[in-house]
Design an enzyme around this catalytic site. Structure first.
Site, mmCIF file in Angstrom:
data_model
loop_
_atom_site.group_PDB
_atom_site.id
_atom_site.type_symbol
_atom_site.label_atom_id
_atom_site.label_comp_id
_atom_site.label_asym_id
_atom_site.label_seq_id
_atom_site.Cartn_x
_atom_site.Cartn_y
_atom_site.Cartn_z
ATOM 1 N NE ARG A 59 -1.613 -2.507 2.774
ATOM 2 C CZ ARG A 59 -1.896 -3.766 2.463
ATOM 3 N NH1 ARG A 59 -3.075 -4.063 1.975
ATOM 4 N NH2 ARG A 59 -1.022 -4.732 2.667
ATOM 5 C CB THR A 60 3.335 2.543 2.434
ATOM 6 O OG1 THR A 60 2.501 2.042 3.476
ATOM 7 C CG2 THR A 60 3.893 3.893 2.817
ATOM 8 C CE LYS A 87 26.967 -3.989 -5.228
ATOM 9 N NZ LYS A 87 27.262 -2.872 -6.131
ATOM 10 N NE ARG A 109 6.792 0.773 5.181
ATOM 11 C CZ ARG A 109 5.599 0.184 5.193
ATOM 12 N NH1 ARG A 109 5.493 -1.104 4.940
ATOM 13 N NH2 ARG A 109 4.507 0.874 5.461
HETATM 14 N N1 CP Z 1 -0.503 -0.123 5.946
HETATM 15 C C1 CP Z 1 0.706 -0.332 5.393
HETATM 16 O O1 CP Z 1 1.703 0.314 5.749
HETATM 17 O O2 CP Z 1 0.711 -1.320 4.443
HETATM 18 P P1 CP Z 1 1.987 -1.753 3.577
HETATM 19 O O3 CP Z 1 2.948 -2.417 4.525
HETATM 20 O O4 CP Z 1 1.453 -2.695 2.530
HETATM 21 O O5 CP Z 1 2.583 -0.513 2.998
#
Ligand code: CP
Length: 311
Positions: A59-60, A87, A109
């Site tokens: 999603r994100t 690496k 992320r």
């Molecule tokens: N809700 C959410 O962060 O989903 P993803 O891990 O699929 O991005």
């Protein structure tokens, strides 16, 4: 904020109430745009967005990519598996290297709590936290609030139950901050083994049973049980968890009639949420996904709006 400083979004605490509301209003505009046959806006023409994902995401990651492209930005996606971190390059060196290519926004992320903060302190581009370990997921909280406002109007005085693995949930932490900022009354529920070390830090009541949180709730948000933790004795088994903590249609009746059901995804159907609830008319789970693109367009437009001219 220092004039000209990058407009990072690492935590909901980076936003004032006025800024959060402005983002939600801006997202409403992008939400309508995203329902048009032609979904493009020129806001980020000539700007560069780097999406740097060190953890799995559907999603994100997809919605940040779509958001950047719908705003006409040049978007580059980098995953851990295809980067030189395989690496041995450190995250700091990776981000310094990418910063040298003059991006305007870096979306990150990472599995380590605090990773986005560490990078933001060194980045001349605006850093947007797309989820860092057990710390925060601010754009998830914004899209959750956006979805609630679309269905319920003002959140002032609304009761929101957030249930499940509170201890490990960055979604719970960001929502606790944002929903209380917007006037909602949050009630957490989790097995004792999934309470945070300092429950008072949540700033909202927490119960060790589902029912007190569900009673009279306008919104019920179920959190993902992280299958990777099932072996760590936090819960006896998925089956037992479903029996005691799963949201069934019968349990949902404790909430207000027509209460909204939310889940950040990915769902474990039959564990924290039953198939029947996930498919019910009360479920707003795909509405959350749709809102994600619009909210991330608003967040990217804000991030790129500061003078991020590089030295
Ligand atoms: N809700 C959410 O962060 O989903 P993803 O891990 O699929 O991005």
């Amino acid at each position: 904020m220092t004039p000209g400083a990058p407009k990072h979004l690492v935590s909901i605490a980076d936003l004032s109430q006025a800024e959060a509301l402005a983002l939600l209003d801006s997202a409403a505009h992008f939400f309508e745009l995203s329902r048009q046959p032609v979904k493009k806006a020129p806001d980020l023409r000539g700007r560069t967005v780097l999406n740097l994902f060190f953890e799995a995401s559907t999603r994100t990651r997809t919605s940040f990519e779509l958001a950047g492209k719908r705003l006409s930005a040049d978007v580059v996606n980098i995953s851990a598996q295809s980067s030189s971190t395989t690496k041995g390059e450190t995250l700091r060196d990776t981000v310094a290297t990418l910063n040298a290519m003059q991006p305007d926004v870096v979306v990150l992320r990472h599995g380590a709590s605090g990773a986005a903060h560490t990078i933001a302190r060194r980045s001349r581009a605006a850093v947007v936290n797309a989820g860092d370990g057990m710390h925060e997921h601010p754009t998830q909280a914004l899209l959750d609030a956006f979805t609630m406002r679309r269905h319920l109007g003002s959140l002032s005085g609304r009761r929101v139950a957030i249930c499940g693995d509170i201890q490990h949930s960055r979604v719970a932490r960001s929502n606790a901050l944002l929903l209380s900022m917007l006037g909602a009354r949050v009630h957490f529920a989790a097995p004792r083994t999934m309470w945070p070390a300092v429950p008072e830090a949540l700033g909202a009541p927490i119960s060790d049973r589902l029912e007190p949180a569900l009673e009279g709730a306008d919104v019920v948000m179920m959190l993902r049980i992280q299958q990777e933790r099932l072996g760590s004795a936090l819960i006896p088994s998925a089956r037992e968890y479903a029996k005691i903590w799963g949201l069934s249609l019968a349990r949902l009746e404790l909430a207000r009639p027509g209460a909204l059901v939310m889940h950040p995804g990915p769902m474990n159907r039959g564990v924290e949420i039953s198939d029947e609830v996930a498919e019910s008319p009360q479920a707003a789970i795909l509405d959350q996904v749709e809102a994600g693109v619009a909210v991330r367009m608003a967040v990217l437009a804000r991030a790129a709006s500061a003078d991020t001219a590089l030295s």
